[in-house]
Design a protein around this motif. Structure first.
Motif, PDB file in Angstrom:
ATOM      1  N   THR A  15      40.070  48.992  30.998  1.00 53.34           N
ATOM      2  CA  THR A  15      39.121  47.902  30.764  1.00 53.34           C
ATOM      3  C   THR A  15      38.349  47.646  32.055  1.00 53.34           C
ATOM      4  OG1 THR A  15      40.638  46.146  31.450  1.00 53.34           O
ATOM      5  CG2 THR A  15      40.674  46.768  29.105  1.00 53.34           C
ATOM      6  N   GLN A  18      36.866  42.927  35.539  1.00 55.82           N
ATOM      7  CA  GLN A  18      36.591  41.514  35.290  1.00 55.82           C
ATOM      8  C   GLN A  18      35.404  41.387  34.347  1.00 55.82           C
ATOM      9  OE1 GLN A  18      38.298  38.711  36.299  1.00 55.82           O
ATOM     10  NE2 GLN A  18      36.910  37.611  34.986  1.00 55.82           N
ATOM     11  N   TYR A  82      43.315  36.982  25.837  1.00 57.55           N
ATOM     12  CA  TYR A  82      44.730  37.305  25.950  1.00 57.55           C
ATOM     13  C   TYR A  82      45.109  37.634  27.388  1.00 57.55           C
ATOM     14  CZ  TYR A  82      49.146  39.656  24.883  1.00 57.55           C
ATOM     15  OH  TYR A  82      50.465  40.039  24.840  1.00 57.55           O
ATOM     16  N   ASN A  83      44.202  38.232  28.130  1.00 60.54           N
ATOM     17  CA  ASN A  83      44.445  38.583  29.525  1.00 60.54           C
ATOM     18  C   ASN A  83      43.409  37.858  30.374  1.00 60.54           C
ATOM     19  OD1 ASN A  83      44.429  39.759  32.086  1.00 60.54           O
ATOM     20  ND2 ASN A  83      44.890  41.803  31.330  1.00 60.54           N
ATOM     21  N   GLU A  85      43.297  37.471  33.496  1.00 60.20           N
ATOM     22  CA  GLU A  85      43.005  38.127  34.780  1.00 60.20           C
ATOM     23  C   GLU A  85      41.718  38.938  34.694  1.00 60.20           C
ATOM     24  OE1 GLU A  85      45.009  41.556  37.528  1.00 60.20           O
ATOM     25  OE2 GLU A  85      46.344  40.068  36.642  1.00 60.20           O
ATOM     26  N   THR A  86      41.503  39.629  33.559  1.00 59.86           N
ATOM     27  CA  THR A  86      40.310  40.456  33.393  1.00 59.86           C
ATOM     28  C   THR A  86      39.322  39.882  32.366  1.00 59.86           C
ATOM     29  OG1 THR A  86      41.249  41.788  31.599  1.00 59.86           O
ATOM     30  CG2 THR A  86      41.626  42.559  33.870  1.00 59.86           C
ATOM     31  N   ASN A  87      39.788  39.055  31.452  1.00 58.82           N
ATOM     32  CA  ASN A  87      39.016  38.564  30.302  1.00 58.82           C
ATOM     33  C   ASN A  87      38.580  39.691  29.371  1.00 58.82           C
ATOM     34  OD1 ASN A  87      39.157  35.855  31.101  1.00 58.82           O
ATOM     35  ND2 ASN A  87      37.295  36.024  32.316  1.00 58.82           N
ATOM     36  N   GLU A  89      40.747  41.529  27.384  1.00 59.44           N
ATOM     37  CA  GLU A  89      41.661  41.693  26.251  1.00 59.44           C
ATOM     38  C   GLU A  89      41.712  40.373  25.493  1.00 59.44           C
ATOM     39  OE1 GLU A  89      45.448  43.578  27.223  1.00 59.44           O
ATOM     40  OE2 GLU A  89      44.543  44.162  29.145  1.00 59.44           O
ATOM     41  N   TRP A  90      41.321  40.449  24.237  1.00 61.04           N
ATOM     42  CA  TRP A  90      41.292  39.270  23.374  1.00 61.04           C
ATOM     43  C   TRP A  90      42.184  39.507  22.171  1.00 61.04           C
ATOM     44  CZ3 TRP A  90      35.362  38.156  22.430  1.00 61.04           C
ATOM     45  CH2 TRP A  90      34.703  38.041  23.654  1.00 61.04           C
ATOM     46  N   GLN A 101      44.235  42.917  17.953  1.00 61.49           N
ATOM     47  CA  GLN A 101      43.903  43.253  19.331  1.00 61.49           C
ATOM     48  C   GLN A 101      42.429  43.619  19.420  1.00 61.49           C
ATOM     49  OE1 GLN A 101      47.181  46.180  19.714  1.00 61.49           O
ATOM     50  NE2 GLN A 101      47.500  45.157  21.681  1.00 61.49           N
TER      51      GLN A 101
END
Length: 186
Positions: A15, A18, A82-83, A85-87, A89-90, A101
């Motif tokens: 991914t 950021q 969902y993540n 830290e990176t935005n 993963e949703w 996912q």
């Protein structure tokens, strides 16, 4: 737009390091996709994101079902990062309590082109800020998907012709990321 299926044997999709959620919001034209049961005949498809004050991502997936003048279909899943830290993963919720996912696998530096993918390598959406994509750019996006294990034959180019859908296009372009597309009255 994503499907919930297991993917235990697949390596995680890479991914972006950021994703700026504010820049990611707004309209994305779906130019390539793996059709699912509900959108197998989609034309002029748009995925629109609105970041609500509660942090949820109000999503509107809208398309003409079966032709450029066909009935407009609208789906309104709700996304959750969902993540953080990176935005990238949703989780998308179409039907409670199931969440699918949703991975932002690729994002151009200028936030004009993206690939959304499911980790099982069976579902992907090539999207950009404009409804037309050159053959060369489309081929580049297919190569990015192949590089991480997607079968090219699963991806279909999604037809766009906005000549008879000008009012809808004007509304999509005018709302930007200020409100959900589902609230635009289309």
């Amino acid at each position: 737009m994503a499907i919930t299926t297991g993917c235990a044997s697949k390596a995680p999709l890479p991914t972006p390091s950021q994703v700026d959620l504010d820049r990611f919001m707004g309209a994305w034209f779906v130019v390539g996709y793996t059709p699912i049961l509900v959108d197998g005949k989609a034309h002029n498809a748009v995925e629109h994101y609105f970041l609500a004050p509660d942090g949820k991502i109000r999503t509107t997936y809208q398309y003409r079902d079966g032709g450029f003048d066909a009935k407009l279909k609208t789906h309104t899943p709700v996304g959750t990062v969902y993540n953080a830290e990176t935005n990238a993963e949703w989780r998308m919720q179409f039907i409670w309590p199931f969440k699918a996912q949703y991975i932002i696998y690729y994002l151009s530096d200028d936030y004009n082109r993206t690939i959304i993918a499911h980790p099982n390598r069976k579902y992907a959406w090539i999207m950009q800020r404009t409804p037309t994509i050159s053959d060369g750019d489309y081929e580049d996006m297919l190569k990015k998907l192949e590089a991480v294990g997607f079968e090219r034959s699963l991806i279909q180019r999604l037809p766009h012709d906005w000549s008879s859908d000008q009012e809808r296009l004007r509304v999509i372009e005018s709302i930007g990321s200020r409100k959900p597309l589902a609230d635009a009255g289309l």
